[in-house]
Design an enzyme around this catalytic site. Structure first.
Site, PDB file in Angstrom:
ATOM      1  N   ASP A  11     -63.402  48.057 132.961  1.00  0.00           N
ATOM      2  CA  ASP A  11     -62.672  47.095 132.871  1.00  0.00           C
ATOM      3  C   ASP A  11     -61.684  46.976 133.750  1.00  0.00           C
ATOM      4  OD1 ASP A  11     -61.458  44.842 131.090  1.00  0.00           O
ATOM      5  OD2 ASP A  11     -60.127  46.285 130.406  1.00  0.00           O
ATOM      6  N   ASP A  13     -58.089  44.889 133.587  1.00  0.00           N
ATOM      7  CA  ASP A  13     -56.758  45.201 133.018  1.00  0.00           C
ATOM      8  C   ASP A  13     -56.580  46.409 132.155  1.00  0.00           C
ATOM      9  OD1 ASP A  13     -55.089  42.331 133.866  1.00  0.00           O
ATOM     10  OD2 ASP A  13     -57.091  42.084 133.434  1.00  0.00           O
TER      11      ASP A  13
END
Length: 220
Positions: A11, A13
């Site tokens: 991922d 952020d």
């Protein structure tokens, strides 16, 4: 359990990069513009992984269907785009992880719900020790996490079977998407967890207290 993964997907952020300072700046400038008091960074950080909608909800106490919500969200995103990598950095130790992945020829990539018009300029501006082989944004496909399709698409792009991929994320939807895709999953406890989150109940295969913990999972 030891296992040699053939690819590692992240991922963005709250997992690969600490984007909270720039997103907090964008929210506070939005609050100022619309005549509201700013919020301390510590209150903004936990909601960053959930995007602009969550930030406007937190800052203004509004719901998406309310009048003025979309105006505030678009203002926030405009401020963020103009300052997309002012203070954003890889999480401490992540550069070591990426260097090692490249050194042992394990491809790595990004699967994020962030739209490409924000993902691409951020990835271009963020200093990396070595390049990623695939970036799947939130609008690359019709589906977004927690749907497994973006992760499966990334694995296909890398020509790696999903069962030989590790997906690392800091939100429940990341672990759900990884599990549904048949990948091993690792929860980034150093990311943007909210007070009500219960990562011990997400059924991730691994828990990471720091990025370097990934290196211990790469043994054959």
């Amino acid at each position: 359990m030891t296992r040699r993964f053939h690819a590692v997907l992240f991922d963005l952020d709250g997992t690969l990069a600490d984007t909270a300072p720039d997103l907090a700046h964008a929210l506070n400038r939005t609050l100022e513009h619309f005549g509201r008091p700013t919020l301390p960074f510590e209150e903004i950080r936990p909601v960053v992984s959930h995007g602009g909608i969550a930030l406007i909800r937190r800052g203004f106490g509004m719901q998406p269907e309310e009048e003025g919500f979309e105006e505030r969200r678009l203002f926030l995103l405009d401020v963020y785009l103009k300052n997309i990598c002012t203070h954003t950095r890889l999480f401490p130790g992540m550069d070591t992880v990426l260097e090692q992945l490249c050194a042992i020829a394990i491809p790595w990539g990004i699967v994020t719900n962030k739209p490409a018009w924000l993902t691409d300029p951020l990835m271009a501006a963020l200093p990396m020790p070595c390049g990623t082989q695939v970036v799947i944004s939130g609008d690359t496909l019709p589906q977004r996490k927690p749907h497994p399709a973006p992760l499966l698409h990334a694995a296909e792009k890398l020509n790696v079977d999903p069962e030989h991929c590790l997906y690392v994320g800091d939100a429940q939807r990341d672990i759900q998407a990884g599990r549904s895709a048949g990948m091993a999953t690792a929860c980034a406890l150093f990311g943007y967890l909210q007070e009500q989150d219960r990562p011990d109940q997400w059924q991730a295969d691994y828990s990471l207290h720091k990025p370097e913990d990934i290196l211990g999972l790469l043994a054959a």
